[in-house]
Write an enzyme that holds these catalytic residues in place. Structure first.
Site, short mmCIF file in Angstrom:
data_model
loop_
_atom_site.label_atom_id
_atom_site.label_comp_id
_atom_site.label_asym_id
_atom_site.label_seq_id
_atom_site.Cartn_x
_atom_site.Cartn_y
_atom_site.Cartn_z
CD GLN A 182 31.16 -74.66 0.04
OE1 GLN A 182 31.65 -74.81 -0.40
NE2 GLN A 182 31.74 -75.50 1.55
CB SER A 202 33.95 -69.49 5.78
OG SER A 202 34.01 -69.70 6.26
CG HIS A 204 37.66 -72.51 7.10
ND1 HIS A 204 36.85 -74.06 6.94
CD2 HIS A 204 36.06 -72.00 7.51
CE1 HIS A 204 35.61 -74.40 8.03
NE2 HIS A 204 35.04 -73.23 7.71
CB THR A 240 39.30 -58.24 21.01
OG1 THR A 240 38.66 -57.37 22.51
CG2 THR A 240 40.61 -57.90 20.73
CB CYS A 324 31.60 -78.08 6.48
SG CYS A 324 30.20 -78.30 5.79
N1 PLP Z 1 27.33 -72.71 5.44
C1 PLP Z 1 28.04 -73.44 4.24
C2 PLP Z 1 27.18 -73.57 3.36
C3 PLP Z 1 29.15 -74.42 4.54
O1 PLP Z 1 29.52 -75.03 3.74
C4 PLP Z 1 30.07 -74.72 5.92
C5 PLP Z 1 31.04 -75.06 6.26
O2 PLP Z 1 30.85 -74.95 7.35
C6 PLP Z 1 29.54 -73.30 7.58
C7 PLP Z 1 28.28 -72.29 7.04
C8 PLP Z 1 30.16 -72.83 8.09
O3 PLP Z 1 30.98 -71.90 8.08
P1 PLP Z 1 32.04 -71.89 9.13
O4 PLP Z 1 33.02 -73.29 9.22
O5 PLP Z 1 32.70 -70.34 8.95
O6 PLP Z 1 30.93 -71.27 10.66
#
Ligand code: PLP
Length: 374
Positions: A182, A202, A204, A240, A324
């Site tokens: 974040q 990440s 996304h 891959t 999430c």
């Molecule tokens: N760590 C934090 C602080 C997150 O907000 C998220 C969101 O899902 C993740 C880890 C996991 O990320 P990912 O969806 O790329 O595995």
């Protein structure tokens, strides 16, 4: 006609047009396997390394220090599972970590590790709480850079300094890990300036594709992953490479990082306007002042699932917690309690989260909806 307003960007963001285009173009033009030695493979490998260099330069790190993974959860798993090769010692993480980190504590305990959680009163991990927990057998400290629940920005610089000071007396190296999902592009943030050993990112969360992320390692040569089958990514992550997703990530990040300070300032103004709206409705703010501008949590007058539904009926997507994970509400309530937020407030928590594609008009419509509902 309900609106279509999206305020759950801490869970995931829309892929940008640039990211989508890069994704499609790369899938079409670089279909070879980067590990193949024929011309199509070499072409794909060259593109992979070009993308790695570009992403590394945007993060101000050496390209040898970043490894593409399927997302932050895998990057985190790679670090925590690598501990299983070591003599068991102590791992300390904060009480407010995402499930992707916290879920490793029982696994480490099962393998004979001591595990401890440092408190985060008011949302912040304090050096004076961490320092007495450091012992000669401590091998890892993990504190996230920005809370996905409230947006609180942790003082990683001071925490790393505390750990490095302790190392001088113990003469043992401690791996400082920071889940930086974040933080990427949302606050001024540099893993090298902070001197951390490992970090997860990440795509996304910054208008990139799902299922692609990064592991940063300051000293990759001393890192032994649980599996390196296939030998890709310098032997640190087998399998891959997802080249189109990496291209989408690179394109999204390039867009996000161009004039990042101005973009962050615009989102900060939206955040401020919504904070004023929430305060004028007499509702409690759950995000501390020192938070990422991209996350704003407050206590609604109703249980969060009710208020989320009320907003949804108006065409507004928001979250009851850290949506999430599949157990988002339970997880974020636990984290809020660890921060010292009263359970009745935690039960009513609403998280609004923004992206660079959040428009001022959308934010104004959200403010009116909140006023109307409250
Ligand atoms: N760590 C934090 C602080 C997150 O907000 C998220 C969101 O899902 C993740 C880890 C996991 O990320 P990912 O969806 O790329 O595995």
């Amino acid at each position: 006609m309900p609106m279509d307003l999206y305020f759950d960007n801490a869970a995931t963001t829309r892929m940008s047009e640039a990211a989508l285009e890069a994704y499609i173009r790369t899938e079409r033009d670089f279909f070879g396997n980067p590990s193949s030695v024929h011309a199509d493979g070499l072409k794909a490998k060259k593109e992979l390394e070009r993308l790695r260099a570009s992403v590394a330069s945007m993060l101000s790190v050496k390209k040898e220090c970043i490894f593409f993974t399927s997302g932050a959860t895998e990057s985190i798993a790679s670090v925590f599972s690598s501990l299983l090769f070591l003599e068991p010692g102590k791992a300390i993480i904060s009480r407010i970590e995402h499930e992707a980190v916290a879920s490793w504590l029982p696994i480490l305990s099962h393998h004979g590790w001591k595990t401890e959680e440092v408190k985060a009163k008011g949302g912040f991990v304090r050096c004076e709480d961490l320092e007495p927990m450091l012992t000669p057998d401590t091998k890892l400290v993990g504190v996230m850079a920005v809370s996905n629940v409230t947006g609180a920005i942790e003082d990683i610089a001071s925490l790393v300094r505390t750990v490095r000071e302790y190392e001088k007396t113990s003469r043992r190296r401690i791996f400082f890990f920071s889940d930086s999902v974040q933080a990427l592009g949302k606050i001024p943030y540099s893993v090298t300036d902070l001197d951390i050993d490992g970090a997860s990112f990440s795509a996304h969360k910054v208008n990139g594709p799902r299922g692609i992320g990064l592991l940063y390692l300051k000293n990759p040569s001393s890192f032994r992953p649980l599996s390196s089958a296939g030998g890709q990514e310098g032997g640190k992550r087998g399998g891959t490479e997802n080249l189109p997703a990496i291209a989408g990530f690179e394109a999204a990040l390039a867009e996000w990082m161009s004039d990042a300070a101005a973009k962050q300032a615009r989102i900060a103004a939206i955040n401020k306007m919504l904070r004023n709206t929430i305060a004028s409705c007499g509702l409690d703010m759950l995000s501390p002042e020192a938070s990422s501008p991209y996350i704003l949590s407050f206590a609604s007058p109703y249980p969060s699932e009710v208020f989320v539904r009320m907003l949804s009926d108006k065409g507004i997507s928001a979250s009851s917690g850290s949506a999430c994970s599949n157990n988002a509400k339970g997880e974020s309530e636990k984290i809020m309690q660890a921060m010292g937020i009263r359970s009745d407030k935690a039960r009513n928590a609403i998280r609004l989260s923004f992206s660079n594609d959040t428009s001022d008009e959308d934010a104004a419509a959200l403010a009116s909806a909140i006023k109307e509902l409250c």
